[in-house]
Design an enzyme around this catalytic site. Sequence first.
Site, PDB file in Angstrom:
ATOM      1  N   LYS A  37      69.918 108.887  48.989  1.00 49.78           N
ATOM      2  CA  LYS A  37      71.088 108.544  49.802  1.00 49.78           C
ATOM      3  C   LYS A  37      71.794 107.337  49.194  1.00 49.78           C
ATOM      4  O   LYS A  37      71.252 106.229  49.181  1.00 49.78           O
ATOM      5  CB  LYS A  37      70.696 108.194  51.236  1.00 49.78           C
ATOM      6  CG  LYS A  37      71.935 108.071  52.121  1.00 49.78           C
ATOM      7  CD  LYS A  37      71.702 107.303  53.405  1.00 49.78           C
ATOM      8  CE  LYS A  37      72.008 105.838  53.293  1.00 49.78           C
ATOM      9  NZ  LYS A  37      73.409 105.523  53.021  1.00 49.78           N
TER      10      LYS A  37
ATOM     11  N   GLU B 191      77.259 104.524  51.855  1.00 49.45           N
ATOM     12  CA  GLU B 191      78.423 105.258  52.368  1.00 49.45           C
ATOM     13  C   GLU B 191      79.716 104.745  51.736  1.00 49.45           C
ATOM     14  O   GLU B 191      80.739 105.421  51.774  1.00 49.45           O
ATOM     15  CB  GLU B 191      78.476 105.154  53.899  1.00 49.45           C
ATOM     16  CG  GLU B 191      78.426 103.745  54.479  1.00 49.45           C
ATOM     17  CD  GLU B 191      77.008 103.190  54.629  1.00 49.45           C
ATOM     18  OE1 GLU B 191      76.131 103.513  53.794  1.00 49.45           O
ATOM     19  OE2 GLU B 191      76.794 102.402  55.567  1.00 49.45           O
TER      20      GLU B 191
ATOM     21  N   GLY C  83      68.579  97.099  48.595  1.00 46.11           N
ATOM     22  CA  GLY C  83      69.624  96.693  49.525  1.00 46.11           C
ATOM     23  C   GLY C  83      69.294  95.335  50.102  1.00 46.11           C
ATOM     24  O   GLY C  83      68.556  94.545  49.491  1.00 46.11           O
TER      25      GLY C  83
ATOM     26  N   GLU D  64      63.645  96.451  46.647  1.00 45.47           N
ATOM     27  CA  GLU D  64      64.401  95.519  45.809  1.00 45.47           C
ATOM     28  C   GLU D  64      65.464  94.906  46.698  1.00 45.47           C
ATOM     29  O   GLU D  64      66.427  95.593  47.078  1.00 45.47           O
ATOM     30  CB  GLU D  64      65.080  96.266  44.643  1.00 45.47           C
ATOM     31  CG  GLU D  64      64.129  96.907  43.665  1.00 45.47           C
ATOM     32  CD  GLU D  64      63.361  95.889  42.865  1.00 45.47           C
ATOM     33  OE1 GLU D  64      63.824  94.743  42.714  1.00 45.47           O
ATOM     34  OE2 GLU D  64      62.264  96.239  42.396  1.00 45.47           O
TER      35      GLU D  64
ATOM     36  N   CYS E  21      72.569  91.108  43.192  1.00 43.27           N
ATOM     37  CA  CYS E  21      71.299  90.536  43.650  1.00 43.27           C
ATOM     38  C   CYS E  21      70.859  89.412  42.727  1.00 43.27           C
ATOM     39  O   CYS E  21      70.211  88.467  43.145  1.00 43.27           O
ATOM     40  CB  CYS E  21      70.231  91.621  43.707  1.00 43.27           C
ATOM     41  SG  CYS E  21      69.958  92.444  42.143  1.00 43.27           S
TER      42      CYS E  21
ATOM     43  N   GLU F  75      72.383  84.416  50.929  1.00 45.35           N
ATOM     44  CA  GLU F  75      73.122  85.178  49.919  1.00 45.35           C
ATOM     45  C   GLU F  75      74.602  85.184  50.300  1.00 45.35           C
ATOM     46  O   GLU F  75      74.979  85.799  51.286  1.00 45.35           O
ATOM     47  CB  GLU F  75      72.614  86.624  49.938  1.00 45.35           C
ATOM     48  CG  GLU F  75      72.028  87.083  48.667  1.00 45.35           C
ATOM     49  CD  GLU F  75      71.749  88.580  48.661  1.00 45.35           C
ATOM     50  OE1 GLU F  75      71.730  89.242  49.703  1.00 45.35           O
ATOM     51  OE2 GLU F  75      71.552  89.084  47.548  1.00 45.35           O
TER      52      GLU F  75
END
Length: 508
Positions: free
Chosen positions: A192, A195, A245, A267, A301, A401
Site C-alpha cells: 500500500k 494515498e 512512515g 523505519e 527521514c 521532526e
Amino acid sequence: MLDLNILSEQTVDMPQAPYRARHFIDGTFMDSADGRTLDRVSPSHGVLVSQAALGSATETEAAIRAARLAFDDGRWSGLSAKDRAAVLNRVADLIEANEERLAVIETLESGKPISQSRGECGGAADLWRYAASLARTSHGDSHNTLGEDILGVVLKEPIGVVSIITPWNFPFWILGQKLPFALAAGCTCVVKPSEMTPSTTAMLGELLAEAGLPAGVCNIVLGHGDPVGSLMSTHPDVDMVSFTGSTAVGKTITRAAGDTLKKVALELGGKNPQVIFADADLDSAADAVTFGIYFNVGQCCNSSSRILVHEDIADDFVARVVALSRRVVFGNPMHPDTQVGAIVTAEHQAKIDGYVKDAVSAGAEVCLGGGALDVPGLGRQFYQPTVVRGVTPDMAIAREEVFGPVVTVLTFRDFDEAVALANDSPYGLSAGVWSDDVHTCLAFGRKVRAGTVWTNTWMDGFPEIAFGGMKESGQGREIGRYGFEEFLEVKSLVMRIGRTRAPWVKTA
Ligand code: NAD
C-alpha cells in the site's frame, strides 16, 4: 528582497492526461468495487496529476487472500532462487526503461525536483539487482558435531505474506528497499503506497506483470491508512508488516499487529544531528549541512535538521550555511536545475511555519528565511530556506521532526557535551560527525545512538549497507544482507541417523 536563487521556468513537459492508478490484485488491474477514486493535485503546479482507485476492506481482503494462496501453493517460494532472481533482474531493466515516465509523475505528485525523481526511480533499479543477487546467497547452517547419531540442519525459509506500507516522501525508492528483498526471499506481498503518491507504485505493478512475476505474488491496494493499512496490519493471514512512515503510525501498527504477533519491521522518523568540531573541513561540512537540510525540501527521514557546532566556530559556520543556502536553487520542480521543490500539502507547510514561529517566540533567532516562498507562476506552496540559531535543546524545533527546509543550530563546548546533545533525542536514525581527527570520529561513532553514522560525509547510501533506526526511529534493518534476512524465518531440522535412540519408556 529575499536574495534567494529562485527558478520558475519549466522545461520538462507535463503529461497529456492524469494517470489512472488501479489496484493490482491476483495479477489483474482493477478499480474499486464501489467505484470510488481519490484525486491527487500537484503541490507545485495545482493541476490534477492522478486519479487513483480508493480501496476498501473488499480489495484489501482480496489482495491478502491472493498473497496467502500464492505463498501457500509455492508458486514463488518453490521456484529456484535463480529463477526468482531472473524475474527481479527483468523488473530492474523495465524500471530503467521507464525511468522518465516514473520520474515525471513522482515529481508532480510529491513536489520534488525532476532530477531527484530521476535519480530515485532510475536508481531503484540497482536495489532490485542487488536483491536479485542476494536471492542466491540464502543458506542456513549444518551441525555435524552433535554426536554420531544426530545431524542438525538450520534452514532459512521465507517468512510468508508481507504487508508493505510506504510513505509519500520517497515512494518509489522506499518500495525498492522492501519489495525486491521480500520477493528475493520467496515471500509474497501486499503493498500500500501513500494515498498522496500512489502512481509510481501502481506503475510498478505494470512492470511486475510485464517481467513475468506470477499472479498473486505481489498485490497492490491503493487507499488510506484506514481501512487498507490497518487491515494489512491486523489480518491473521499476514505474517509480517514492513512499514516506513511516521513514528506515531509505526506505534499504532505495532499495537495492531500485536494481537496476531506478526513480525513488525519499522523505519520511522528522525531528528538527525550533524556534529561539527572546530578542526573540521568547514567548506565540506557546510555544503553537507546544506544538502542534508534541503534535500527533498527537508521532507526526509534523514534530514539533518539538528546542527551541533563547536561554539568557537559557530558564527563562521552559520555564515557559511546561510551563504550556501542563498545559492541553492529553489523553484519549479519540472526544471532539471531545480534542487528544492514544493511542500507536499498546504497543511504541512503551515505545520513547518508553526515550528519556526514558536521557536522565535521562545527566543530563537531566524538568520535566513522563515516563511512561505512565492515561486512566480506556481504559487506559494513552497518554503524559504530557513536557518534558525539560538535554539535550546528543550524547544520543539530542536526535538521534533519539522520535515521542512529548516535547520536549527545548537552549540557545544567539548566532545562529551556534543555526544550528550546528539543523544538527547527520542530518535536514533542517523548522525554525522565532522572532524579531521580520526580518533574524534571513531569515538563519536561508537558513542552516538543512531543506526547510521556518517563521518565527514552525509547521506551516502548503498544497497549493500544496512539502514534503520534505534530508539523511536524504528526496529529491524532494511537493504544489505541484514535487510534481506528480515524476510527470512529460521527452521531447525534435528535428524537421527540410524535406529539407535534410547527409549524414554522402559518396556522391560
Ligand atoms: P505516515 O505515517 O503518515 O504514513 C505512512 C503510511 O502509513 C501511508 O501509506 C499511510 O496511508 C499509512 N497509514 C496511516 N495510518 C495507518 C494505520 N493506522 N495503519 C496502517 N497504515 C497507516 O507517514 P508519511 O507522512 O507518509 O511519511 C513521513 C514520515 O515517514 C516521516 O515521519 C518520516 O521520517 C518517515 N520516513 C521514515 C523513513 C525511514 O527510512 N526511517 C523513510 C521515509 C520516511
